[in-house]
Design a protein around this motif. Structure first.
Motif, PDB file in Angstrom:
ATOM      1  N   PHE A 169       2.758   1.876  -3.319  1.00 22.37           N
ATOM      2  CA  PHE A 169       1.882   2.384  -4.383  1.00 22.37           C
ATOM      3  C   PHE A 169       1.455   3.824  -4.134  1.00 22.37           C
ATOM      4  O   PHE A 169       1.449   4.649  -5.050  1.00 22.37           O
ATOM      5  CB  PHE A 169       0.644   1.488  -4.493  1.00 22.37           C
ATOM      6  N   ASN A 170       1.100   4.141  -2.882  1.00 19.80           N
ATOM      7  CA  ASN A 170       0.516   5.443  -2.588  1.00 19.80           C
ATOM      8  C   ASN A 170       1.521   6.480  -2.087  1.00 19.80           C
ATOM      9  O   ASN A 170       1.330   7.685  -2.321  1.00 19.80           O
ATOM     10  CB  ASN A 170      -0.599   5.284  -1.546  1.00 19.80           C
ATOM     11  N   PHE A 171       2.554   6.041  -1.400  1.00 17.98           N
ATOM     12  CA  PHE A 171       3.544   6.963  -0.831  1.00 17.98           C
ATOM     13  C   PHE A 171       4.944   6.386  -1.048  1.00 17.98           C
ATOM     14  O   PHE A 171       5.618   5.980  -0.098  1.00 17.98           O
ATOM     15  CB  PHE A 171       3.273   7.180   0.664  1.00 17.98           C
ATOM     16  N   LYS A 190      -6.397   5.675   4.976  1.00 17.96           N
ATOM     17  CA  LYS A 190      -7.352   5.106   4.012  1.00 17.96           C
ATOM     18  C   LYS A 190      -7.144   3.615   3.792  1.00 17.96           C
ATOM     19  O   LYS A 190      -7.895   2.978   3.042  1.00 17.96           O
ATOM     20  CB  LYS A 190      -7.239   5.844   2.677  1.00 17.96           C
ATOM     21  N   PHE A 191      -6.138   3.055   4.439  1.00 19.65           N
ATOM     22  CA  PHE A 191      -5.905   1.612   4.347  1.00 19.65           C
ATOM     23  C   PHE A 191      -6.954   0.883   5.180  1.00 19.65           C
ATOM     24  O   PHE A 191      -7.302   1.327   6.283  1.00 19.65           O
ATOM     25  CB  PHE A 191      -4.500   1.299   4.872  1.00 19.65           C
ATOM     26  N   TYR A 237       0.831  -1.210   0.000  1.00 20.02           N
ATOM     27  CA  TYR A 237       0.000   0.000   0.000  1.00 20.02           C
ATOM     28  C   TYR A 237       0.862   1.255   0.000  1.00 20.02           C
ATOM     29  O   TYR A 237       0.631   2.193  -0.777  1.00 20.02           O
ATOM     30  CB  TYR A 237      -0.922  -0.011   1.217  1.00 20.02           C
ATOM     31  N   LEU A 272      -0.566   8.177   7.071  1.00 22.85           N
ATOM     32  CA  LEU A 272      -0.408   7.651   5.717  1.00 22.85           C
ATOM     33  C   LEU A 272      -1.294   6.424   5.487  1.00 22.85           C
ATOM     34  O   LEU A 272      -1.695   6.149   4.358  1.00 22.85           O
ATOM     35  CB  LEU A 272       1.053   7.286   5.453  1.00 22.85           C
TER      36      LEU A 272
END
Length: 358
Positions: free
Chosen positions: A74-76, A138-139, A71, A135
């Motif tokens: 991909f996002n950070f 939203k996980f 996660y 961070l």
């Protein structure tokens, strides 16, 4: 201390015993930790043996770290998340002779202090723990697996305490008479938590669950926070687990083993630094209920730890290492004094919190 390990452990990661320097490091009570220095490369690694007496399902740890790493990558992608190095068979852990091992990259030019030396360190540590949770806001925390069931469940810890009390020898109950009275008198903390626990705006988040200062890497020169480490207990939980554990371990200069209760005092600069650092990352995502419970988080975690020490004393000192028979009882006294300090300074502490919520 340099020592040797089973060659199969090293071979699982593609290293040879004769070409690898191995040094035991750290003071952790759970996992054995080693520094690996292969002669074939400049990089170093951290090798850990997972304590399966504590972590019954090591593969749950691997599952959680893989999901979070994917996660964050991909996002950070710029965030430094210390994920395990795969084995030569592309496995996340090596399973050798019924033991689980994992290899992690060593981050150079960093320190992980055993004790806080300055308020800045408290600020940087709190900021790093808050950043990781932000961070991962939203996980989907429900996709993670508990690595220690009920770890910060105060209802469970209170039940374990009452069960131990009912089964304890009369001599132990008599010795702990004052502390038993304190534990029962503070049951209101459990009741207060339960009055909030089912609110819709008191969500489960991805929490680290062990936010002592040694679980953060700081820059060796500047003391700026680099990243969070020791991620075995990362799993779903309430925000009070992380912030409360920081309050329990950052605010007093003495550890839980201090027996001179006059030394158990709050350090207001460390409280302010901890709150400021954590809220610098989390203020924007905390709900109104969570904001109400910021100071309570310290009470929650201190009371829980007092119950755990008292439960262990009543059960014959089977969990926490002790050096004398009443050490767990002295730890209980220590924690209740710390809880008292939090309560008598509540007005000033709440003022600091409100200033940092603006």
């Amino acid at each position: 201390m340099e020592l040797n390990l089973d060659s199969e452990v090293l071979e699982a990661y593609g290293y040879a015993k004769e070409n690898t320097k191995i040094t035991q490091i750290g003071t952790g009570l759970i996992n054995r930790t080693y520094l690996l220095s292969p002669q074939s490369e400049e990089k170093k690694y951290i090798l850990q043996n997972i304590n399966t007496s504590v972590f019954k399902s090591p593969l749950s740890i691997a599952h959680n770290l893989r999901a979070i790493a994917d996660y964050l990558t991909f996002n950070f992608p710029d965030y430094l998340f210390i994920k395990p190095v795969p084995t030569v068979k592309s496995e996340e852990m090596a399973h050798i002779h019924h033991e689980y091992w994992r290899l992690l990259p060593f981050v150079p030019n960093t320190i992980s202090p055993e004790v806080l030396a300055y308020p800045k360190q408290a600020y940087e540590a709190a900021k790093q723990f808050g950043k990781l949770s932000r961070l991962l806001d939203k996980f989907d925390a429900k996709t993670l697996q508990p690595t220690i069931a009920g770890f910060h469940d105060l209802n469970l810890r209170y039940k374990q305490f009452t069960d131990a009390l009912n089964q304890a020898e009369e001599t132990l109950r008599e010795t702990a008479k004052t502390q038993l009275s304190d534990a029962l008198a503070h049951q209101y903390i459990l009741d207060y938590y339960n009055s909030y626990s089912h609110r819709n705006d008191f969500p489960d988040r991805v929490m680290h669950h062990d936010t002592k200062i040694s679980n953060v890497l700081l820059d060796r020169e500047t003391n700026e926070g680099i990243c969070v480490i020791d991620l075995d207990t990362i799993m779903p939980g309430k925000f009070i687990s992380d912030l409360g554990d920081m309050m329990r371990t950052y605010l007093c200069a003495c550890s839980e083993n201090e027996t001179d209760l006059d030394k158990i005092k709050l350090r207001l600069p460390y409280f302010e630094a901890t709150v400021k650092g954590y809220l610098s990352e989390m203020k924007g995502i905390l709900t109104e209920t969570e904001k109400e419970l910021i100071l309570f988080s310290g009470k929650y975690m201190i009371y829980m730890q007092a119950l755990r020490f008292l439960t262990d004393f009543l059960s014959g000192n089977t969990y926490y290492p002790i050096s004398y028979p009443t050490q767990n009882l002295d730890r209980v006294k220590n924690q209740f004094k710390l809880l008292h300090e939090l309560s008598v300074n509540e007005k000033e502490l709440q003022g600091i919190i409100e200033e940092n919520l603006v």
